[in-house]
Design a protein around this motif. Structure first.
Motif: not given
Length: 121
Positions: A67-79
């Motif tokens: 399992s992985v995740k982005t360390r911080d939130a990213i812009l929704k349009n980059k998902i």
């Protein structure tokens, strides 16, 4: 003037927030119950962000994926771009919790990290 309604997720209260705006210019925000709500409404309207969670294939590990995740939130349009890159990744075990799997995923300035430890078999 237009109005956009959102439900705040900044705390458990779930305030119903109304954002009055002209185009993308916020004129007024009503209905928030705390500073978190105000900040959430402003950010959600102007530049919505999300934390991406997923899995990555792993070779020679106790499990086939990690399992992985982005360390911080990213812009929704980059998902979608982020997920496209994640789907191409395959790593070698062992991997420790918090290991950077891909730095600057999808040119967001945010690292993709592991959220668990997987030992080598």
């Amino acid at each position: 003037m237009e109005e956009t309604k959102i439900i705040c997720i900044g705390c458990p209260k779930g305030c119903n927030i109304a954002i009055s705006h002209e185009g993308k210019t916020i004129e007024n925000i009503d209905g928030y119950g705390c500073k978190n709500g105000l900040d959430y409404a402003q950010n959600e309207f102007t530049a919505p962000k999300r934390t991406v969670t997923s899995t990555v294939r792993i070779k020679s590990g106790e499990l086939p994926v990690i399992s992985v995740k982005t360390r911080d939130a990213i812009l929704k349009n980059k998902i979608f771009e982020c997920m496209f890159e994640i789907n191409k990744i395959e790593i070698e075990a062992p991997i420790k919790l918090g290991t950077v799997i891909k730095a600057n995923i999808a040119q967001t300035g945010v690292d993709l990290i592991s959220t668990e430890t997987i030992d080598r078999i």
